[in-house]
Write a protein that holds these residues in place. Structure first.
Motif, PDB file in Angstrom:
ATOM      1  N   THR A   1      -0.034   4.412   6.554  1.00  0.00           N
ATOM      2  CA  THR A   1       1.000   5.262   6.010  1.00  0.00           C
ATOM      3  C   THR A   1       2.272   4.584   5.937  1.00  0.00           C
ATOM      4  OG1 THR A   1       1.587   6.575   8.054  1.00  0.00           O
ATOM      5  CG2 THR A   1      -0.146   7.404   6.636  1.00  0.00           C
ATOM      6  N   GLY A   2       3.262   5.152   5.156  1.00  0.00           N
ATOM      7  CA  GLY A   2       4.679   4.538   5.153  1.00  0.00           C
ATOM      8  C   GLY A   2       5.479   5.612   5.525  1.00  0.00           C
ATOM      9  N   SER A   3       6.863   5.460   5.287  1.00  0.00           N
ATOM     10  CA  SER A   3       7.989   6.417   5.668  1.00  0.00           C
ATOM     11  C   SER A   3       8.044   7.286   6.736  1.00  0.00           C
ATOM     12  CB  SER A   3       7.845   7.321   4.373  1.00  0.00           C
ATOM     13  OG  SER A   3       8.151   6.435   2.992  1.00  0.00           O
ATOM     14  N   SER A   4       7.226   6.680   7.753  1.00  0.00           N
ATOM     15  CA  SER A   4       7.671   7.391   9.093  1.00  0.00           C
ATOM     16  C   SER A   4       6.676   8.562   9.215  1.00  0.00           C
ATOM     17  CB  SER A   4       8.760   7.724   9.429  1.00  0.00           C
ATOM     18  OG  SER A   4       9.791   6.605   9.598  1.00  0.00           O
ATOM     19  N   ILE A   5       5.481   8.742   8.231  1.00  0.00           N
ATOM     20  CA  ILE A   5       4.651   9.751   8.253  1.00  0.00           C
ATOM     21  C   ILE A   5       3.824   9.694   9.297  1.00  0.00           C
ATOM     22  CG2 ILE A   5       2.846  10.967   6.956  1.00  0.00           C
ATOM     23  CD1 ILE A   5       5.558  11.421   5.420  1.00  0.00           C
ATOM     24  N   GLY A   6       3.430  10.805  10.024  1.00  0.00           N
ATOM     25  CA  GLY A   6       2.603  10.981  11.150  1.00  0.00           C
ATOM     26  C   GLY A   6       2.951  10.088  12.559  1.00  0.00           C
TER      27      GLY A   6
ATOM     28  N   THR B   1       5.861  -2.908   0.367  1.00  0.00           N
ATOM     29  CA  THR B   1       5.830  -3.844  -0.911  1.00  0.00           C
ATOM     30  C   THR B   1       5.998  -3.124  -2.066  1.00  0.00           C
ATOM     31  OG1 THR B   1       3.237  -2.981  -0.931  1.00  0.00           O
ATOM     32  CG2 THR B   1       3.993  -5.073   0.072  1.00  0.00           C
ATOM     33  N   ILE B   2       6.329  -1.738  -1.921  1.00  0.00           N
ATOM     34  CA  ILE B   2       6.784  -0.609  -2.835  1.00  0.00           C
ATOM     35  C   ILE B   2       8.013  -0.023  -2.118  1.00  0.00           C
ATOM     36  CG2 ILE B   2       6.435   1.001  -4.773  1.00  0.00           C
ATOM     37  CD1 ILE B   2       3.833  -0.118  -5.250  1.00  0.00           C
ATOM     38  N   PRO B   3       8.958  -0.683  -1.939  1.00  0.00           N
ATOM     39  CA  PRO B   3       9.890   0.153  -1.247  1.00  0.00           C
ATOM     40  C   PRO B   3      10.609   1.362  -2.261  1.00  0.00           C
ATOM     41  CG  PRO B   3      10.916  -1.792  -2.071  1.00  0.00           C
ATOM     42  CD  PRO B   3       9.712  -1.908  -2.334  1.00  0.00           C
ATOM     43  N   GLY B   4      11.419   2.193  -1.447  1.00  0.00           N
ATOM     44  CA  GLY B   4      11.986   3.215  -1.995  1.00  0.00           C
ATOM     45  C   GLY B   4      12.945   3.105  -3.204  1.00  0.00           C
ATOM     46  N   PHE B   5      12.978   3.663  -4.126  1.00  0.00           N
ATOM     47  CA  PHE B   5      14.109   3.738  -5.281  1.00  0.00           C
ATOM     48  C   PHE B   5      15.248   5.020  -5.575  1.00  0.00           C
ATOM     49  CE2 PHE B   5      11.813  -0.271  -6.125  1.00  0.00           C
ATOM     50  CZ  PHE B   5      12.666  -1.052  -6.738  1.00  0.00           C
ATOM     51  N   THR B   6      15.025   5.702  -4.488  1.00  0.00           N
ATOM     52  CA  THR B   6      15.881   6.995  -4.442  1.00  0.00           C
ATOM     53  C   THR B   6      17.316   6.485  -4.292  1.00  0.00           C
ATOM     54  OG1 THR B   6      16.055   7.327  -2.188  1.00  0.00           O
ATOM     55  CG2 THR B   6      14.028   8.007  -3.289  1.00  0.00           C
ATOM     56  N   ARG B   7      18.155   7.597  -4.451  1.00  0.00           N
ATOM     57  CA  ARG B   7      19.635   7.533  -4.525  1.00  0.00           C
ATOM     58  C   ARG B   7      20.189   6.909  -3.123  1.00  0.00           C
ATOM     59  NH1 ARG B   7      22.457  11.238  -1.854  1.00  0.00           N
ATOM     60  NH2 ARG B   7      21.157  13.319  -1.602  1.00  0.00           N
ATOM     61  N   ILE B   8      19.313   7.077  -2.209  1.00  0.00           N
ATOM     62  CA  ILE B   8      19.676   6.794  -0.933  1.00  0.00           C
ATOM     63  C   ILE B   8      18.635   5.532  -0.216  1.00  0.00           C
ATOM     64  CG2 ILE B   8      21.032   8.596  -0.293  1.00  0.00           C
ATOM     65  CD1 ILE B   8      18.665   9.447   1.560  1.00  0.00           C
TER      66      ILE B   8
ATOM     67  N   PHE C   1       5.135  -0.376 -14.267  1.00  0.00           N
ATOM     68  CA  PHE C   1       5.829  -0.486 -13.024  1.00  0.00           C
ATOM     69  C   PHE C   1       5.147   0.767 -12.216  1.00  0.00           C
ATOM     70  CE2 PHE C   1       9.993  -1.372 -11.159  1.00  0.00           C
ATOM     71  CZ  PHE C   1       9.929  -1.145  -9.772  1.00  0.00           C
ATOM     72  N   PRO C   2       4.317   0.348 -11.114  1.00  0.00           N
ATOM     73  CA  PRO C   2       3.547   1.520 -10.205  1.00  0.00           C
ATOM     74  C   PRO C   2       4.692   1.839  -9.307  1.00  0.00           C
ATOM     75  CG  PRO C   2       2.479  -0.740  -9.764  1.00  0.00           C
ATOM     76  CD  PRO C   2       3.760  -0.885 -10.778  1.00  0.00           C
ATOM     77  N   ILE C   3       5.286   2.931  -9.166  1.00  0.00           N
ATOM     78  CA  ILE C   3       6.091   3.530  -8.062  1.00  0.00           C
ATOM     79  C   ILE C   3       5.481   4.160  -7.347  1.00  0.00           C
ATOM     80  CG2 ILE C   3       7.347   4.970  -9.768  1.00  0.00           C
ATOM     81  CD1 ILE C   3       8.959   2.729  -7.218  1.00  0.00           C
ATOM     82  N   LEU C   4       4.419   3.956  -6.817  1.00  0.00           N
ATOM     83  CA  LEU C   4       3.470   4.882  -6.168  1.00  0.00           C
ATOM     84  C   LEU C   4       3.634   4.369  -4.333  1.00  0.00           C
ATOM     85  CD1 LEU C   4       0.475   4.521  -8.571  1.00  0.00           C
ATOM     86  CD2 LEU C   4       1.644   6.893  -7.994  1.00  0.00           C
ATOM     87  N   HIS C   5       4.268   5.512  -3.683  1.00  0.00           N
ATOM     88  CA  HIS C   5       4.487   4.878  -2.388  1.00  0.00           C
ATOM     89  C   HIS C   5       3.217   5.431  -1.616  1.00  0.00           C
ATOM     90  CE1 HIS C   5       8.574   4.123  -3.624  1.00  0.00           C
ATOM     91  NE2 HIS C   5       8.768   5.255  -3.689  1.00  0.00           N
ATOM     92  N   GLY C   6       3.001   4.616  -0.346  1.00  0.00           N
ATOM     93  CA  GLY C   6       1.913   5.016   0.539  1.00  0.00           C
ATOM     94  C   GLY C   6       0.556   4.836  -0.116  1.00  0.00           C
ATOM     95  N   VAL C   7      -0.514   5.503   0.407  1.00  0.00           N
ATOM     96  CA  VAL C   7      -2.145   5.184   0.236  1.00  0.00           C
ATOM     97  C   VAL C   7      -2.086   5.542  -1.231  1.00  0.00           C
ATOM     98  CG1 VAL C   7      -2.819   5.487   2.592  1.00  0.00           C
ATOM     99  CG2 VAL C   7      -2.650   7.538   0.899  1.00  0.00           C
ATOM    100  N   TYR C   8      -3.275   4.912  -1.814  1.00  0.00           N
ATOM    101  CA  TYR C   8      -3.854   5.195  -3.312  1.00  0.00           C
ATOM    102  C   TYR C   8      -2.387   4.593  -4.291  1.00  0.00           C
ATOM    103  CZ  TYR C   8      -7.274   7.783  -0.878  1.00  0.00           C
ATOM    104  OH  TYR C   8      -8.203   8.225  -0.061  1.00  0.00           O
ATOM    105  N   GLY C   9      -1.659   3.537  -3.606  1.00  0.00           N
ATOM    106  CA  GLY C   9      -0.818   3.207  -4.571  1.00  0.00           C
ATOM    107  C   GLY C   9      -0.034   2.122  -4.198  1.00  0.00           C
ATOM    108  N   GLU C  10       0.347   1.744  -2.776  1.00  0.00           N
ATOM    109  CA  GLU C  10       0.781   0.759  -2.195  1.00  0.00           C
ATOM    110  C   GLU C  10      -0.032   0.021  -1.370  1.00  0.00           C
ATOM    111  OE1 GLU C  10       5.109  -0.166   0.388  1.00  0.00           O
ATOM    112  OE2 GLU C  10       4.129   1.926  -0.044  1.00  0.00           O
ATOM    113  N   ASP C  11      -1.357   0.355  -1.524  1.00  0.00           N
ATOM    114  CA  ASP C  11      -2.276  -0.423  -0.749  1.00  0.00           C
ATOM    115  C   ASP C  11      -3.295  -1.458  -1.622  1.00  0.00           C
ATOM    116  OD1 ASP C  11      -3.751   1.770  -2.095  1.00  0.00           O
ATOM    117  OD2 ASP C  11      -4.558   2.611  -0.182  1.00  0.00           O
TER     118      ASP C  11
END
Length: 366
Positions: free
Chosen positions: A189-194, A318-325, A104-114
């Motif tokens: 990038t994801g998560s509104s970075i930059g 394609t790898i959305p967050g799995f945090t509590r929120i 289960f690759p839970i890697l958000h952003g570059v080098y994980g979701e790309d």
């Protein structure tokens, strides 16, 4: 007794979303049915080195907000046919080897979701959760994603794509094409970075400079005034779409902090207050986007719903967050699928896809 599925949880990574990945991994681990799964924890630090971890070291990473820099013990994947093996080394000596059933690759952003980690795991013959190489790469690159959606007659906000070797257009030219304000964002990038909301010449030049810190390609995108709606998709060929949710940002836009770290920065309406016809339209559109971009396993599709009831696709994760929120698991929970059931289905989808892929002939004449 039935053999447990040995599940590799792969987290961390070199991206700007490293810390979020740690929190997601911790939540997934806590939700696992340990009578069914045997978790193997694998981290990637910010330098790109791989390590075996324990539940205790993962907790320390989350609470210290940084991955442990244990350079003495390293991890490697050994791509052996029908032997999905990982090995750990310390001082160049073999310490441990394990066969994995699925990762289960839970890697958000570059080098994980790309698509990069997906290609490695595919070469190593290891089943993995989520989209494959193509779907991951297209979903990550906002420029490619939007052009493909446009070709499929799926509406997106007007945008301009710029590379770092191109001349920067004058602020007035951009305003003439996109209006004002508009957004400047890195393409990959994801998560509104930059991301910056631009309303004048000064912020425009600063936003361009900031976006190019994170990618060699950036987007200038029209500001869309409307409701921010999100819908979760699950499946390989046979898809399911969750009830939609709504994000109500309490600041300029839905920032990195609001998505993952501070629930007070945005209100989440789960499910969104929508007419039945609107819900069906959003769910259908989300699954169409998922298929158009060749996704598999899971994705969260984000929309803008304008005052004129026009539905525009903002992006896909394609790898959305799995945090509590995080919205993805929350949307499935309100749709009748618990966090643990969701994780179980994602793992099973990965194994099923891998079994089908194994049947593809790779040699002439069999």
């Amino acid at each position: 007794m039935k053999k447990k599925v040995r599940l590799g949880l792969l987290f961390g990574g070199k991206s700007t979303e490293h810390e979020v990945s740690l929190i997601s991994a911790k939540n997934i681990l806590e939700a696992l049915d340990l009578e069914k799964y045997e978790p193997v924890l694998m981290s990637i630090n910010k330098q790109g080195q791989w390590h075996l971890e324990t539940q205790e070291t993962l907790r320390k990473m989350v609470f210290s907000n940084a991955i442990l820099e244990n350079f003495t013990e390293k991890l490697a994947i050994v791509p052996i046919e029908e032997c999905k093996q990982i090995v750990s080394y310390k001082d160049s000596k073999l310490q441990e080897s394990l066969d994995l059933d699925v990762i289960f690759p839970i890697l958000h952003g570059v080098y994980g979701e790309d698509g990069t980690i997906q290609g490695l795991l595919q070469l190593a013959n290891i089943p993995f959760v989520g989209a494959g190489v193509l779907g991951s790469a297209m979903g990550m690159d906002k420029d490619v994603m939007k052009r493909l959606l446009q070709q499929a007659d799926i509406p997106v906000a007007p945008f301009i794509c710029l590379h770092d070797y191109q001349e920067i257009p004058a602020f007035e030219e951009v305003v003439l094409e996109l209006g004002c304000p508009f957004f400047v964002k890195p393409a990959n990038t994801g998560s509104s970075i930059g991301i910056t909301k631009v309303s004048n010449q000064v912020t425009y030049l600063l936003a361009i400079k900031n976006a190019f810190l994170y990618d060699r390609k950036i987007l200038l995108e029209k500001y869309v005034q409307g409701r921010e709606i999100e819908c979760a998709v699950l499946g390989n060929e046979d898809l399911q779409a969750s009830l939609p949710g709504e994000i109500e940002p309490l600041h300029e836009f839905y920032s990195y902090e609001a998505k993952y770290l501070d629930a007070k920065r945005a209100k989440l309406h789960i499910p969104a207050s929508l007419a039945k016809k609107q819900i069906t339209h959003i769910q259908t559109m989300a699954m169409t986007v998922f298929r158009t971009l060749c996704c598999e396993g899971m994705a969260r599709v984000d929309f803008f719903l304008t005052k004129n009831q026009e539905l525009l696709v903002n992006e896909i994760n394609t790898i959305p967050g799995f945090t509590r929120i995080s919205m993805y698991p929350k949307l499935w929970e309100i749709s009748g699928l618990s966090y643990s059931q969701l994780i179980d289905q994602l793992i099973q989808l990965a194994i099923i896809r891998h079994e089908k892929r194994k049947k593809i002939q790779t040699r002439i004449g069999g």
